[in-house]
Enzyme design. Structure first.
Site, PDB file in Angstrom:
ATOM      1  N   HIS A  44      28.766   5.730 -13.823  1.00 26.39           N
ATOM      2  CA  HIS A  44      29.568   4.572 -13.415  1.00 26.39           C
ATOM      3  C   HIS A  44      30.149   4.823 -12.033  1.00 26.39           C
ATOM      4  O   HIS A  44      30.636   5.930 -11.774  1.00 26.39           O
ATOM      5  CB  HIS A  44      30.692   4.338 -14.405  1.00 26.39           C
ATOM      6  CG  HIS A  44      31.624   3.242 -13.981  1.00 26.39           C
ATOM      7  ND1 HIS A  44      31.266   1.906 -14.067  1.00 26.39           N
ATOM      8  CD2 HIS A  44      32.866   3.278 -13.436  1.00 26.39           C
ATOM      9  CE1 HIS A  44      32.266   1.157 -13.607  1.00 26.39           C
ATOM     10  NE2 HIS A  44      33.243   1.971 -13.203  1.00 26.39           N
ATOM     11  N   THR A  61     -13.090   2.052  -3.176  1.00 27.38           N
ATOM     12  CA  THR A  61     -13.152   1.279  -1.922  1.00 27.38           C
ATOM     13  C   THR A  61     -12.230   0.061  -1.913  1.00 27.38           C
ATOM     14  O   THR A  61     -12.211  -0.687  -0.938  1.00 27.38           O
ATOM     15  CB  THR A  61     -14.605   0.841  -1.638  1.00 27.38           C
ATOM     16  OG1 THR A  61     -15.114   0.190  -2.807  1.00 27.38           O
ATOM     17  CG2 THR A  61     -15.490   2.022  -1.295  1.00 27.38           C
ATOM     18  N   GLY A  62     -11.473  -0.130  -2.977  1.00 23.23           N
ATOM     19  CA  GLY A  62     -10.374  -1.098  -2.944  1.00 23.23           C
ATOM     20  C   GLY A  62     -10.779  -2.552  -2.924  1.00 23.23           C
ATOM     21  O   GLY A  62     -11.775  -2.961  -3.535  1.00 23.23           O
ATOM     22  N   GLU A 101       1.556 -24.020  -3.563  1.00 28.49           N
ATOM     23  CA  GLU A 101       0.999 -23.329  -4.739  1.00 28.49           C
ATOM     24  C   GLU A 101       0.319 -24.349  -5.643  1.00 28.49           C
ATOM     25  O   GLU A 101       0.871 -25.398  -5.949  1.00 28.49           O
ATOM     26  CB  GLU A 101       2.126 -22.574  -5.451  1.00 28.49           C
ATOM     27  CG  GLU A 101       1.789 -22.030  -6.823  1.00 28.49           C
ATOM     28  CD  GLU A 101       0.605 -21.070  -6.862  1.00 28.49           C
ATOM     29  OE1 GLU A 101       0.617 -20.068  -6.124  1.00 28.49           O
ATOM     30  OE2 GLU A 101      -0.358 -21.347  -7.618  1.00 28.49           O
ATOM     31  N   ARG A 130     -11.882   3.721   7.744  1.00 24.76           N
ATOM     32  CA  ARG A 130     -10.771   3.459   8.655  1.00 24.76           C
ATOM     33  C   ARG A 130     -10.477   4.749   9.438  1.00 24.76           C
ATOM     34  O   ARG A 130     -10.824   5.842   8.990  1.00 24.76           O
ATOM     35  CB  ARG A 130      -9.565   3.102   7.792  1.00 24.76           C
ATOM     36  CG  ARG A 130      -8.461   2.328   8.409  1.00 24.76           C
ATOM     37  CD  ARG A 130      -7.349   2.162   7.366  1.00 24.76           C
ATOM     38  NE  ARG A 130      -7.732   1.297   6.272  1.00 24.76           N
ATOM     39  CZ  ARG A 130      -7.660  -0.021   6.326  1.00 24.76           C
ATOM     40  NH1 ARG A 130      -7.197  -0.627   7.383  1.00 24.76           N
ATOM     41  NH2 ARG A 130      -8.035  -0.755   5.298  1.00 24.76           N
ATOM     42  N   CYS A 148      -2.896   0.341   1.163  1.00 22.72           N
ATOM     43  CA  CYS A 148      -1.483   0.556   0.818  1.00 22.72           C
ATOM     44  C   CYS A 148      -0.675   1.108   1.998  1.00 22.72           C
ATOM     45  O   CYS A 148       0.315   0.508   2.412  1.00 22.72           O
ATOM     46  CB  CYS A 148      -1.422   1.506  -0.375  1.00 22.72           C
ATOM     47  SG  CYS A 148       0.233   2.004  -0.794  1.00 22.72           S
ATOM     48  N   LEU A 194       5.031 -14.317  -1.051  1.00 18.88           N
ATOM     49  CA  LEU A 194       6.500 -14.423  -1.156  1.00 18.88           C
ATOM     50  C   LEU A 194       7.187 -13.330  -0.339  1.00 18.88           C
ATOM     51  O   LEU A 194       8.216 -13.571   0.303  1.00 18.88           O
ATOM     52  CB  LEU A 194       6.935 -14.347  -2.614  1.00 18.88           C
ATOM     53  CG  LEU A 194       6.415 -15.463  -3.522  1.00 18.88           C
ATOM     54  CD1 LEU A 194       6.902 -15.260  -4.943  1.00 18.88           C
ATOM     55  CD2 LEU A 194       6.827 -16.848  -3.003  1.00 18.88           C
ATOM     56  N   LEU A 204      -6.063   7.788   7.054  1.00 20.03           N
ATOM     57  CA  LEU A 204      -6.140   7.853   5.591  1.00 20.03           C
ATOM     58  C   LEU A 204      -5.040   6.976   4.976  1.00 20.03           C
ATOM     59  O   LEU A 204      -4.148   6.503   5.682  1.00 20.03           O
ATOM     60  CB  LEU A 204      -6.004   9.307   5.141  1.00 20.03           C
ATOM     61  CG  LEU A 204      -7.024  10.281   5.758  1.00 20.03           C
ATOM     62  CD1 LEU A 204      -6.766  11.707   5.289  1.00 20.03           C
ATOM     63  CD2 LEU A 204      -8.464   9.873   5.418  1.00 20.03           C
ATOM     64  N   GLY A 205      -5.115   6.771   3.660  1.00 18.96           N
ATOM     65  CA  GLY A 205      -4.044   6.022   2.978  1.00 18.96           C
ATOM     66  C   GLY A 205      -4.439   4.626   2.532  1.00 18.96           C
ATOM     67  O   GLY A 205      -3.686   3.971   1.806  1.00 18.96           O
TER      68      GLY A 205
END
Ligand SMILES: Cc1cc2nc3c(=O)[nH]c(=O)nc-3n(C[C@H](O)[C@H](O)[C@H](O)COP(=O)(O)OP(=O)(O)OC[C@H]3O[C@@H](n4cnc5c(N)ncnc54)[C@H](O)[C@@H]3O)c2cc1C
Length: 477
Positions: free
Chosen positions: A447, A145-146, A205, A36, A43, A188, A39-40
């Site tokens: 609190h 490589t995900g 679903e 890509r 995610c 969702l 970077l990253g």
């Protein structure tokens, strides 16, 4: 002569970039290859971060439209500027991906943009955008490589009408009717975004429940909350086909009892899961084996594949497909490689669904505890009895603590409620330290904070919550 490294990391997602940084910190000469332009990984570019940016923006829009008045805030002429919302999201993504680039520079990691192929157990070929190839020599290779979305053969992605999460993060108009195929967290979350911005959203679903791995009781509360927000669910329904024409999809489905259903929608988000991504990596040629049980790259407890110099982490290997799991594996891998005691505790990996209310869990569900035959006690506390939640006007949800009856050790914590994503951290720490419900109960909590609900749920394990009426206890085996 080819440049020689101690470690070449393939893929700069949360697994790969964290491994690269930790290995560099430990004194290794590291290169990281990323196909890509930024970077990253998934995610930062098309996953966790842009989805949370849109969830936060759409939540603010929803609050302004429906909840501000109760706080005494008047809003006239509320409108949606979707372009600006996307632009903010893109800025968040850019700043974070640039941040990884900065960290790579500071840690003297060589960044190579291009597609990597494993040429041998100790060499990697990188092909850049112009087609030029470079050969790199290395002592170790880390595959990071995900994953990519799973395509349904009878509902193939066309990038416009039938889409995956990447396109659903960038619709240039609010869909009139978004059909979400799959009731997992990605469907969702994105369904929530577009519902809040005005779309009709239907989730289809196959299973009898959404988020099937969640604690049954807490998952049911999430389902109820989303229905209240206007999401529609067709459970135990199987999508069977689709006809796509002129920017609309007619999707056919069948219920468990054989009833045929048809959905007409302008966008279909297929989010039925993700699979390990190994295209073009050349793993077969070097003999790296897949684990037939998981259909992912097989590794041992030190992240080594069957080829000793090649390791793998993150979405590519067994375990939950989550960024923090990939990051922890990246750190542990680098530490093990340099002779340290790297370790990932898979029992305490939290999972979060960033809907509103949020849902967050760690450890065993009540159903899993029952399956194991462990004697247990349950403590619960509703946010409606928490002072801060009241002040925020965010009273939906509960904290549920499951503890071993004999030892009082916390076995699982399940939260649905405001900022559950942040609250779960205390539960993770407790479990990491093998803590008990009593440990939480004896810990002072500021609190008024939402975290007091966690302490009260821990007190309730032993029927002594202060701010809720005594109730019949759920215990079991
Ligand atoms: C919409 C969405 C929302 C999500 N939200 C969350 C969340 O809130 N929290 C969470 O924990 N997880 C979330 N995830 C999951 C999370 O993004 C992944 O678990 C995580 O990115 C996996 O990290 P990884 O390092 O294993 O791989 P990836 O992030 O997938 O990175 C792999 C990188 O490798 C590169 N690559 C692949 N092949 C090559 C090659 N041959 N040469 C060079 N580079 C290559 C890819 O381009 C990619 O950048 C989400 C995912 C999606 C899709």
């Amino acid at each position: 002569m080819a440049e020689r490294y101690d470690l070449i990391v393939i893929g700069a997602g949360p697994g790969g970039y964290v491994a690269a940084i930790r290995a560099a910190q430990l004194g290794m000469k590291v290169a990281c290859v990323e196909k890509r332009a930024t970077l990253g990984g998934v995610c930062l570019n098309i996953g966790c971060i842009p989805s949370k940016a849109l969830l936060d923006s759409s939540e603010l829009y929803h609050l302004a439209a429906h909840r501000f008045a109760k706080h005494g805030i008047k809003v006239d002429g509320l409108g949606l500027d979707l372009k600006a919302m996307h632009a903010r999201k893109d800025t968040v993504v850019k700043e974070l991906t640039d941040g990884v680039r900065f960290l790579f520079r500071k840690n003297k990691i060589t960044t190579l943009f291009g597609v990597a192929r494993v040429a041998s157990p100790t060499s990697v070929v990188v092909k850049d955008a112009e087609g030029a190839e470079a050969n790199l020599e290395t002592a170790h290779i880390l595959l990071a490589t995900g994953s990519v979305p799973i395509n349904l053969p009878f509902l193939p992605f066309d990038g416009r009408t039938v889409v995956g999460s990447t396109e659903a993060l960038a619709f240039d108009e609010v869909p009139e009717h978004l059909l979400v195929v799959g009731g997992g967290y990605i469907g969702l979350e994105l369904g929530s975004v577009w519902r809040r911005l005005g779309a009709k959203v239907t989730v289809v679903e196959f299973l009898p429940r959404i988020v099937p791995l969640a604690d049954l009781e807490v998952g049911a509360l999430l389902s109820k909350a989303l229905i209240k927000q206007g999401l529609e669910f067709k459970m135990e329904t199987k999508v069977t086909g689709a006809r796509v024409a002129d920017g609309r999809a007619t999707v056919t489905a069948e219920t468990k009892d054989g009833q045929a259903l048809t959905f007409d929608s302008d966008k279909v988000l297929v989010s039925v899961g993700r699979k390990a991504y190994i295209e073009g990596l050349g793993l077969e040629a070097v003999g790296v084996k897949f684990d037939p049980r998981t259909n992912k790259v097989g590794t041992d407890s030190h992240f080594r594949t069957n080829v000793p110099t090649i390791s793998a982490i993150g979405d590519l290997i067994d375990g939950p497909m989550l960024a923090h799991k990939a990051e922890d594996e990246g750190t542990a891998f680098a530490e093990l490689l340099s002779g340290k005691a790297g370790h990932v505790n898979y029992e305490t990996i939290p999972s979060v669904i960033y809907t509103w209310p949020e849902m967050a869990s760690v450890g065993l569900t009540e159903e899993q505890v029952q399956e194991k035959g462990v004697e247990y006690k349950v403590g619960k506390f509703p946010f409606v009895a928490n002072g801060r939640a009241k002040a925020m006007d965010e009273v939906e949800g509960i904290v549920k603590v499951i503890a071993d009856s004999r030892t009082d050790r916390v076995l699982g914590v399940h939260i649905i409620g405001p900022r559950a994503s942040d609250l779960i951290a205390e539960a993770v720490t407790t479990m990491e330290f093998a803590g008990s419900a009593e440990d939480i109960a004896r810990t002072c909590h500021a609190h008024p904070t939402l975290s007091e609900a966690f302490r009260e749920a821990a007190l309730d394990v032993d029927s002594r919550a202060i701010h809720s009426a005594p109730r019949a206890k759920a215990t079991g085996r």
